[in-house]
Design a protein around this motif. Structure first.
Motif, PDB file in Angstrom:
ATOM      1  N   ASN A 123       5.183  -3.022   9.136  1.00  0.00           N
ATOM      2  CA  ASN A 123       6.410  -2.223   9.165  1.00  0.00           C
ATOM      3  C   ASN A 123       6.134  -0.750   8.893  1.00  0.00           C
ATOM      4  O   ASN A 123       6.753   0.131   9.510  1.00  0.00           O
ATOM      5  CB  ASN A 123       7.402  -2.766   8.129  1.00  0.00           C
ATOM      6  N   TYR A 124       5.218  -0.446   7.976  1.00  0.00           N
ATOM      7  CA  TYR A 124       4.910   0.956   7.678  1.00  0.00           C
ATOM      8  C   TYR A 124       4.258   1.630   8.881  1.00  0.00           C
ATOM      9  O   TYR A 124       4.600   2.771   9.231  1.00  0.00           O
ATOM     10  CB  TYR A 124       3.988   1.038   6.461  1.00  0.00           C
ATOM     11  N   GLU A 153       3.042 -11.434   3.239  1.00  0.00           N
ATOM     12  CA  GLU A 153       3.953 -10.364   2.834  1.00  0.00           C
ATOM     13  C   GLU A 153       3.264  -9.000   2.904  1.00  0.00           C
ATOM     14  O   GLU A 153       3.862  -8.012   3.358  1.00  0.00           O
ATOM     15  CB  GLU A 153       4.456 -10.635   1.418  1.00  0.00           C
ATOM     16  N   GLN A 154       2.007  -8.922   2.475  1.00  0.00           N
ATOM     17  CA  GLN A 154       1.283  -7.649   2.563  1.00  0.00           C
ATOM     18  C   GLN A 154       1.053  -7.248   4.022  1.00  0.00           C
ATOM     19  O   GLN A 154       1.181  -6.072   4.374  1.00  0.00           O
ATOM     20  CB  GLN A 154      -0.055  -7.748   1.826  1.00  0.00           C
ATOM     21  N   ARG A 193       3.023  -8.019   6.465  1.00  0.00           N
ATOM     22  CA  ARG A 193       4.342  -7.587   6.958  1.00  0.00           C
ATOM     23  C   ARG A 193       4.631  -6.146   6.567  1.00  0.00           C
ATOM     24  O   ARG A 193       5.128  -5.351   7.370  1.00  0.00           O
ATOM     25  CB  ARG A 193       5.425  -8.515   6.412  1.00  0.00           C
ATOM     26  N   ARG A 194       4.311  -5.774   5.328  1.00  0.00           N
ATOM     27  CA  ARG A 194       4.563  -4.410   4.874  1.00  0.00           C
ATOM     28  C   ARG A 194       3.686  -3.406   5.619  1.00  0.00           C
ATOM     29  O   ARG A 194       4.159  -2.319   5.985  1.00  0.00           O
ATOM     30  CB  ARG A 194       4.321  -4.316   3.367  1.00  0.00           C
ATOM     31  N   TYR A 200      -1.865   1.692  -3.409  1.00  0.00           N
ATOM     32  CA  TYR A 200      -1.238   0.374  -3.546  1.00  0.00           C
ATOM     33  C   TYR A 200      -2.338  -0.659  -3.826  1.00  0.00           C
ATOM     34  O   TYR A 200      -2.954  -1.197  -2.888  1.00  0.00           O
ATOM     35  CB  TYR A 200      -0.465   0.003  -2.284  1.00  0.00           C
TER      36      TYR A 200
END
Length: 404
Positions: free
Chosen positions: A32-33, A25-26, A28-29, A83
């Protein structure tokens, strides 16, 4: 340097699975960013200098450099302060995610692939450790950075004298897998043209036809499973999106797709070894596979898996010392292999090659394979008349020859 990839199934604990899911998930973020940054920069330069879009316009200073792997990697270090959840993931894993995005843009520019897309939740299924520590594999366990020792099914031993360079963690419907890239500091000689030559033509009626007259019917892996797949997908559509039953139904669909893909790959591997049993040289067509996949018979071409078969055949030829080469595929079915006269385009329903010039008659696909063989022999400087141990190296066009 010589590299091989070993694939093993992992046996992670529930805690390790939770870590894998969080890392995906990290990644993926971050992907995308970084893609959003690149997309905004491109859109800000898409209009003319003296006019703006009627709807909206991305305003980014003119001196802002184009986002690349290097400057985005630098900002990734700063983003960890904002983050904290990014600190849980290995820095090299996140850098490999940015490098994956860079490769997608290079493929778009150089190979005319589509524009990279954003990853939806659950669509990022792998991450890479670019390097491992010393003695990272011991007693059916692998030591992953920041995760620790993870058990795996070691179906075969890793040869002595080799070094594990990378570990690729992949999530599939049947579980978690690790792909180990192993390196040897040796130079492996490439196979040289020698022995019996074989030309291969691929198609949908017969999956392969060889220059010595062998034809193999195409198994329809996906078509045979289509009825069951339709039933499972109908069950997915009747579940509430996001519910536990919806996830379970989706997993059944994914498992069926994986089963079909494994059956196809296994059959390709067995066929590749069968071809290499009695051949010293193998020639295949250099097809435009992307164009075939977008044709009216695209679903059947993708089900046949010509590209995967060629890759497996090339690897099998390399391991078994068989020379492999691709040749020009243009007009292989329109040329007579006996006299070389162009006979014209044939309809798909016409399955027999009959030359009006010399009278040579044979199966259409076999004739195309013989043309592929002649082009391959010409490419390596051989001729059909050369002899090896009292027999023809190439298959004579008008004589019987043994099948595989």
């Amino acid at each position: 340097m010589f590299h091989l990839t070993y694939e093993f199934k992992l046996k992670p604990t529930q805690n390790q699975i939770a870590i894998f899911e969080d890392w995906l998930e990290q990644c993926r973020r971050v992907y995308n960013y970084a893609l959003c940054e690149r997309k905004d920069w491109i859109k800000s330069r898409s209009c003319r200098i003296n006019a703006c879009s009627l709807h909206s316009q991305y305003i980014i200073p003119a001196d802002t450099p184009r986002p690349t792997y290097f400057n985005q990697s630098e900002r990734l270090t700063q983003a960890k302060n904002k983050y904290p959840e990014l600190k849980k993931v290995s820095a090299q894993v996140l850098q490999q995610t940015l490098k994956r995005l860079e490769k997608a843009f290079v493929a778009m520019w150089e190979q005319k692939h589509g524009f990279p897309r954003f990853k939806k939740p659950g669509k990022m299924r792998s991450f890479v450790f670019p390097q491992l520590g010393a003695n990272s594999i011991q007693k059916r366990r692998i030591n992953l950075p920041k995760i620790g020792w993870v058990k795996f099914h070691q179906s075969r031993e890793i040869p002595d004298g080799s070094t594990v360079k990378q570990a690729h963690i992949v999530k599939r419907a049947s579980g978690w897998y690790v792909l180990l890239i192993v390196q040897w500091d040796v130079d492996v000689p490439q196979p040289t043209p020698q022995g019996k030559a074989l030309g291969i033509d691929v198609g949908l009626t017969s999956f392969i036809a060889t220059s010595n007259g062998l034809t193999v019917k195409r198994p329809r892996f996906f078509i045979d499973a289509e009825c069951k797949l339709k039933l499972l997908q109908k069950r997915v559509s009747r579940k509430r999106i996001g519910s536990n039953n919806w996830h379970k139904a989706q997993k059944k669909v994914a498992k069926l797709h994986e089963y079909v893909a494994r059956c196809r790959k296994d059959w390709h591997s067995k066929l590749a070894h069968q071809i290499c049993n009695d051949a010293g040289m193998v020639f295949v067509e250099d097809l435009h596979l992307v164009g075939l996949s977008r044709s009216i018979l695209g679903k059947h071409c993708l089900d046949a898996g010509f590209g995967q078969f060629f890759n497996i055949l090339e690897q099998t030829c390399f391991k078994r010392g068989v020379y492999f080469q691709k040749v020009d595929s243009r007009k292989t079915s329109q040329i007579c292999p006996s006299c070389g006269v162009e006979t014209g385009k044939k309809e798909l329903s016409q399955r027999t090659h009959a030359c009006s010039n010399c009278g040579y008659t044979t199966d259409r696909d076999v004739a195309a394979a013989q043309v592929v063989l002649q082009r391959g022999l010409a490419a390596v400087g051989h001729t059909v008349k050369m002899l090896a141990e009292g027999k023809f190296i190439g298959v004579p066009m008008r004589q019987e020859s043994s099948c595989l």
